[in-house]
Design a protein around this motif. Structure first.
Motif, PDB file in Angstrom:
ATOM      1  N   PRO A  22       0.829  -1.214   0.000  1.00 17.96           N
ATOM      2  CA  PRO A  22       0.000   0.000   0.000  1.00 17.96           C
ATOM      3  C   PRO A  22       0.862   1.262   0.000  1.00 17.96           C
ATOM      4  CG  PRO A  22      -0.057  -1.068   2.153  1.00 17.96           C
ATOM      5  CD  PRO A  22       0.608  -2.020   1.218  1.00 17.96           C
ATOM      6  N   ILE A  25      -1.998   4.660   4.012  1.00 21.72           N
ATOM      7  CA  ILE A  25      -2.920   3.969   4.904  1.00 21.72           C
ATOM      8  C   ILE A  25      -3.625   4.988   5.800  1.00 21.72           C
ATOM      9  CG2 ILE A  25      -1.641   1.791   4.953  1.00 21.72           C
ATOM     10  CD1 ILE A  25      -0.483   2.607   7.638  1.00 21.72           C
ATOM     11  N   PHE A  43       2.578   5.240   3.506  1.00 21.42           N
ATOM     12  CA  PHE A  43       2.933   4.015   4.212  1.00 21.42           C
ATOM     13  C   PHE A  43       4.425   3.973   4.507  1.00 21.42           C
ATOM     14  CE2 PHE A  43       4.391  -0.416   4.164  1.00 21.42           C
ATOM     15  CZ  PHE A  43       3.624  -0.932   5.195  1.00 21.42           C
ATOM     16  N   PHE A  72      -6.293   0.794   3.416  1.00 16.73           N
ATOM     17  CA  PHE A  72      -5.469   1.340   2.343  1.00 16.73           C
ATOM     18  C   PHE A  72      -6.332   1.468   1.107  1.00 16.73           C
ATOM     19  CE2 PHE A  72      -5.487  -3.082   1.405  1.00 16.73           C
ATOM     20  CZ  PHE A  72      -5.230  -3.227   0.049  1.00 16.73           C
TER      21      PHE A  72
END
Length: 359
Positions: A22, A25, A43, A72
């Motif tokens: 991801p 997030i 992230f 995410f």
């Protein structure tokens, strides 16, 4: 709130294909029908931090579980928000009227760990650090009852060393107090100053605390003998014994004030104490607009400056120290809280010392 120790992960697709790591997030909180989402953050496998607050009225729902999830946004044409992992926190397990510093393992059962991380698949690969506060107290009054026999009480051990200009840190309860503790990441929410003054009847020098407070506790001012809001001078020993909060700390100056500046500061304290609220409203700045906007959301009448006294106690004490020859720089765009005195102005003060605290 933060998410620490997140190992690099890859998500399992329907056919066993791994999705890319991801890019951003967020945290999602929910209890009953009440929900809150943080902003998306880039992230980082080591740590991601959100300096945000989420508030829930638990009286409005029957659910006792706070659901927390890391989410995410899936890359591609259809950007769907997916859950990386989630955990349930029972609010029944939280201590009332205390900041619960919680480190919580996140359930990542739906996640396949990248092989290069050498992480046991049975282990959680994310730790959430949340600071949670649960209260049933109303802001308009302080009904908190402490059990005095369970207190650690060190005042008698230190009282002879308290000097004018030293600070007293209070760990209070109530909405504004919690906001201040969370902002500073410390257990104290308001600050007062030690002042040695002659007793008005005996002329013998005694210890007093110079404070800015809404005085929910209805303490009597030592010199006017009235219960007042705003500027007060309280008897030190009485205040330390009867203060209805979690704890009290002594923050000593690293070097005592010189005689002439000390006299100037005490004269200023007497002056503002005598003039009262009109003078106080004249010299105190308006809190930053972002703070006012935030407080208004939660029903505080920010048009009444007296609603904000606890938030501005640090500013008043810094002004007093200026008269005492100690100039502590202030950022006008930032709300100064007691935690700043300990963390930002370390050269001016020694480490806090417990005078009274719950075990």
């Amino acid at each position: 709130m933060s998410c620490n120790e997140i190992s690099t992960v890859a998500l399992e697709g329907k056919k066993g294909k791994k999705s890319p790591e991801p890019e951003e997030i967020q945290l999602r909180f929910s209890i009953g029908k009440q929900k809150y989402k943080t902003e998306m953050k880039p992230f980082n496998p080591n740590s991601v931090e959100w300096n945000e607050f989420a508030f829930f009225d638990i009286g409005e729902c029957d659910d006792s579980l706070l659901e927390v999830a890391i989410e995410f946004e899936e890359t591609g044409i259809r950007k769907k928000v997916k859950t990386l992992g989630s955990v349930s926190i029972s609010i029944l397990d939280l201590e009332h009227d205390r900041v619960n510093d919680s480190y919580i393992d996140l359930d990542l059962s739906a996640v396949k760990i990248s092989k290069h991380n050498n992480v046991d698949k049975q282990e959680s690969v994310a730790v959430l650090h949340l600071r949670l506060y649960l209260t049933e107290l109303k802001e308009e009054q302080n009904n908190y009852i402490r059990e005095e026999e369970q207190d650690i009480f060190n005042y008698d051990e230190h009282k002879d060393h308290l000097q004018t200009g030293d600070l007293i840190l209070f760990g209070e309860v109530g909405f504004l107090s919690v906001i201040t503790q969370l902002l500073g990441n410390v257990p104290y929410s308001r600050v007062g100053m030690v002042v040695r003054l002659p007793n008005q009847y005996t002329e013998k020098e005694k210890l007093y605390i110079f404070e800015l407070t809404r005085n929910f506790d209805k303490f009597q001012n030592a010199f006017t003998e009235d219960v007042e809001i705003g500027i007060n001078l309280f008897r030190m020993r009485e205040r330390i014994h009867e203060f209805p909060g979690r704890g009290i700390w002594w923050l000593p100056l690293s070097e005592p004030l010189l005689d002439d500046p000390l006299s100037n500061m005490v004269e200023w304290i007497w002056s503002i104490h005598e003039k009262g609220l009109p003078e106080l409203q004249h010299i105190m700045s308006t809190p930053p607009q972002n703070v006012l906007d935030y407080l208004e959301v939660f029903g505080l009448n920010i048009k009444r400056r007296t609603e904000l006294w606890e938030l501005q106690s640090t500013e008043l004490i810094i002004k007093a120290l200026t008269y005492g020859g100690r100039r502590l720089p202030m950022d006008e765009e930032k709300l100064i809280v007691p935690g700043d005195l300990v963390d930002t102005y370390k050269d001016c003060f020694l480490e806090p010392i417990v005078l009274r605290k719950e075990k």
